[in-house]
Design an enzyme around this catalytic site. Structure first.
Site, short mmCIF file in Angstrom:
data_model
loop_
_atom_site.label_atom_id
_atom_site.label_comp_id
_atom_site.label_asym_id
_atom_site.label_seq_id
_atom_site.Cartn_x
_atom_site.Cartn_y
_atom_site.Cartn_z
N SER A 14 54.35 24.25 -32.31
CA SER A 14 53.86 24.35 -30.93
C SER A 14 53.88 25.77 -30.40
CB SER A 14 54.70 23.44 -30.02
OG SER A 14 54.61 22.09 -30.44
N GLY A 15 54.96 26.51 -30.65
CA GLY A 15 55.06 27.88 -30.16
C GLY A 15 54.09 28.81 -30.87
N THR A 41 57.60 20.79 -36.16
CA THR A 41 58.60 19.73 -36.02
C THR A 41 58.18 18.69 -35.00
OG1 THR A 41 60.44 21.12 -36.71
CG2 THR A 41 60.97 19.22 -35.35
N CYS A 42 57.75 19.13 -33.83
CA CYS A 42 57.47 18.19 -32.75
C CYS A 42 56.40 17.17 -33.13
CB CYS A 42 57.04 18.94 -31.49
SG CYS A 42 56.69 17.85 -30.10
N CYS A 47 59.42 15.00 -32.08
CA CYS A 47 59.17 14.31 -30.81
C CYS A 47 58.14 13.19 -30.89
CB CYS A 47 58.68 15.31 -29.75
SG CYS A 47 59.37 16.96 -29.84
N LYS A 50 59.01 10.21 -33.34
CA LYS A 50 60.23 9.60 -32.80
C LYS A 50 59.91 8.77 -31.56
CE LYS A 50 62.52 11.85 -29.87
NZ LYS A 50 63.23 12.99 -29.25
N TYR A 98 45.34 20.30 -33.91
CA TYR A 98 45.96 21.62 -33.97
C TYR A 98 45.12 22.58 -34.83
CZ TYR A 98 50.34 21.02 -31.44
OH TYR A 98 51.28 20.87 -30.45
N GLY A 175 76.81 12.68 -33.25
CA GLY A 175 76.90 12.18 -31.88
C GLY A 175 75.99 12.90 -30.91
N TYR A 177 71.94 14.14 -29.63
CA TYR A 177 70.82 13.32 -29.15
C TYR A 177 70.02 12.70 -30.29
CZ TYR A 177 67.51 17.17 -30.04
OH TYR A 177 66.73 18.13 -30.64
N ILE A 178 69.88 13.40 -31.42
CA ILE A 178 69.11 12.84 -32.53
C ILE A 178 69.82 11.62 -33.11
CG2 ILE A 178 68.24 13.29 -34.87
CD1 ILE A 178 67.79 16.19 -34.00
N GLU A 181 69.58 8.75 -30.50
CA GLU A 181 68.22 8.22 -30.38
C GLU A 181 67.88 7.30 -31.55
OE1 GLU A 181 66.00 11.79 -27.85
OE2 GLU A 181 66.02 11.86 -30.04
N THR A 309 60.48 21.76 -27.34
CA THR A 309 59.09 22.14 -27.57
C THR A 309 58.45 22.84 -26.37
OG1 THR A 309 58.79 20.39 -29.18
CG2 THR A 309 56.80 21.25 -28.14
N ALA A 339 64.87 15.20 -21.46
CA ALA A 339 65.10 13.76 -21.62
C ALA A 339 65.67 13.50 -22.99
CB ALA A 339 63.81 12.98 -21.42
N HIS A 433 60.29 1.49 -2.23
CA HIS A 433 61.05 0.26 -2.47
C HIS A 433 60.13 -0.86 -2.93
CE1 HIS A 433 64.33 -2.59 -1.88
NE2 HIS A 433 63.46 -3.40 -1.28
N GLU A 438 64.68 5.03 -5.96
CA GLU A 438 64.90 5.17 -4.52
C GLU A 438 66.36 5.53 -4.22
OE1 GLU A 438 64.97 1.50 -2.03
OE2 GLU A 438 64.51 0.48 -3.93
#
Length: 450
Positions: A14-15, A41-42, A47, A50, A98, A175, A177-178, A181, A309, A339, A433, A438
């Site tokens: 991406s970069g 990778t993404c 990402c 996944k 890409y 432990g 995030y990967i 997830e 990313t 996230a 609501h 909220e």
């Protein structure tokens, strides 16, 4: 001195792709080399696949939930082969996009490995040598295996998307995030999941209250999560993997190591050219992504600044602005929303409660409750809405959401936090609501102060 190109980019993630495209659009002569698949990778092994697996796994409870809402449905079975085929077709489509982006913007591409020969020259695995006024390294990172005998018996996150069949029983080591997830994903797809983490609580570095709720909900969903536990030995036995841990021994169909990632700087020629690296192999750069060699820059995970990313893309844009537009621009790494696609999902921006109270006196506004949709269906799911507020300035220093679609919510909340919104700014907003979010504008009394 004349060069073959104004810019040579090493890495088609991406970069790298963003930098190449934007520099070329501005009139620079640009080339890019990628030794693997375009998209990095993404798109290829992170990402995107996944998140597709997250979507697939979340259908696990849909039949029972639908029945509670009056739908007469029957359970089916998850077909990994069918899903995998659809997933890779989508990844092929994205890789094609890409490649077309680069082609349509007159970027010359080389399907080859590129290494540094000197400060203005790269050597390709095809045998070619190419010179450039500027070189940008954007090769990203890769998962690492622990230093453990027979560690090659296990797989890493890259391998998940290529499995021939879904394991019946898996052990996940890690432990972060990967690890968390994939524990949720595989559990949702019907795999018997055990997770070992050597630390006291998963998701180190994130807000402690949010971490605790996620861990509780993972266990509630059937994941055998063992903190303070590590793997000691592993070996192949009767076609399965025998594992001895600090809490005993068991046998698994597969072991997934999600124990960290490292910059892909090995054998890149950095030492030969004199590019400085850190103790984890990351390329050291200044605030403008420039290395100690003036003609060489680096962006993205290879610098180990913020491994996200969108951050790599912003660093790439700042690099082009600095080098080709004559406007020195430093990428903004402050207050980045992110996230974690655990189940439940986790969205966060700003300081954790622990980090904030070390910085200054704060107020904490926090509420945890059972959301209407799943409560009606009889599920015990809980969500968390949390704001960290400065007592002095009243600014919201951190926002943490554990809930379905938390990533969508934190993107919007992140705008307010980035703008410096105060608690009273949040309070002035009328609630939508009935929604989970909220609660972010209806919490009037601090849960605690620190």
């Amino acid at each position: 001195m004349s060069f073959d190109y104004d810019l040579f980019v090493i890495g088609g993630g991406s970069g790298g792709v963003r930098a190449a495209r934007v520099a070329s659009q501005g009139g620079a002569k640009v080339a890019l080399a990628e030794e693997d698949r375009m998209g990095g990778t993404c798109v290829i092994r992170g990402c995107v696949p996944k998140k597709l697996m997250v979507f697939a796994s979340e259908y696990h409870d849909i039949v029972e939930d639908a029945k509670a809402y009056g739908w007469e449905l029957e359970h089916g079975e998850f077909n990994w082969g069918l899903f995998r085929g659809h997933m890779h077709k989508e990844l092929d489509r994205l890789e094609g996009i890409y490649r077309n982006i680069l082609k349509n913007n007159d970027v010359t591409t080389y399907n080859a490995r590129a290494t540094l020969k000197d400060e203005h020259t790269v050597s390709l695995s095809t045998g070619e040598e190419i010179t450039a006024k500027h070189i940008l390294i954007a090769v990203g990172g890769q998962p690492v295996r622990p230093d453990l005998p027979n560690a090659e018996l296990g797989i890493v996150s890259n391998d998940i998307f290529l499995m021939d069949e879904m394991p019946g029983k898996i052990l996940i080591i890690g432990g972060g995030y990967i690890a968390c997830e994939f524990a949720g994903i595989l559990n949702g797809l019907g795999v018997d999941v055990t997770q070992f983490y050597r630390g006291a609580q998963i998701l180190r570095g994130f807000d402690e209250e949010a971490r605790g709720l996620i861990a509780d909900q993972m266990r509630e969903k059937g994941i055998k999560l063992h903190c303070g536990t590590n793997i000691l030995e592993m070996e192949k036995r009767d076609g399965k993997i025998w594992v001895k841990g600090t809490n005993g021994e068991d046998t698994y169909d597969q072991v997934l190591f999600a124990t960290g990632r490292a910059p892909m700087t090995d054998n890149l020629g950095l030492e030969k050219v004199g590019v400085e690296t850190g103790r984890h192999g990351e390329i050291k750069v200044d605030e403008y992504s420039q290395t100690n060699i003036p003609s060489i820059y680096a962006v993205g995970d290879v610098t180990d600044r913020v491994q996200l990313t969108p951050v790599a893309i912003r660093e790439a844009m700042a690099f082009v602005e600095t080098v080709f537009n004559g406007n020195p621009t430093s990428p903004d790494h402050d207050l980045i929303p992110s996230a974690v696609f655990t189940q439940p999902e986790f969205g966060t921006v700003g300081l954790s409660e622990e980090a904030a109270r070390e910085q200054e006196p704060i107020e904490v506004y926090s509420t945890s409750f059972r959301p209407m949709q799943t409560m009606f269906a009889g599920r015990p799911d809980r969500v968390l809405m949390k704001l960290i507020v400065s007592q002095e300035t009243r600014k919201v220093l951190g926002c943490h959401i554990v809930a379905p679609h938390a990533g969508e919510m934190i993107q919007i909340a992140g705008i307010a936090v980035k703008m410096g919104a105060t608690k009273e700014d949040f309070d002035r907003v009328c609630a939508v609501h009935p929604t989970m979010a909220e609660e972010l504008v209806t919490m009037k009394t601090p849960t605690r102060t620190a």
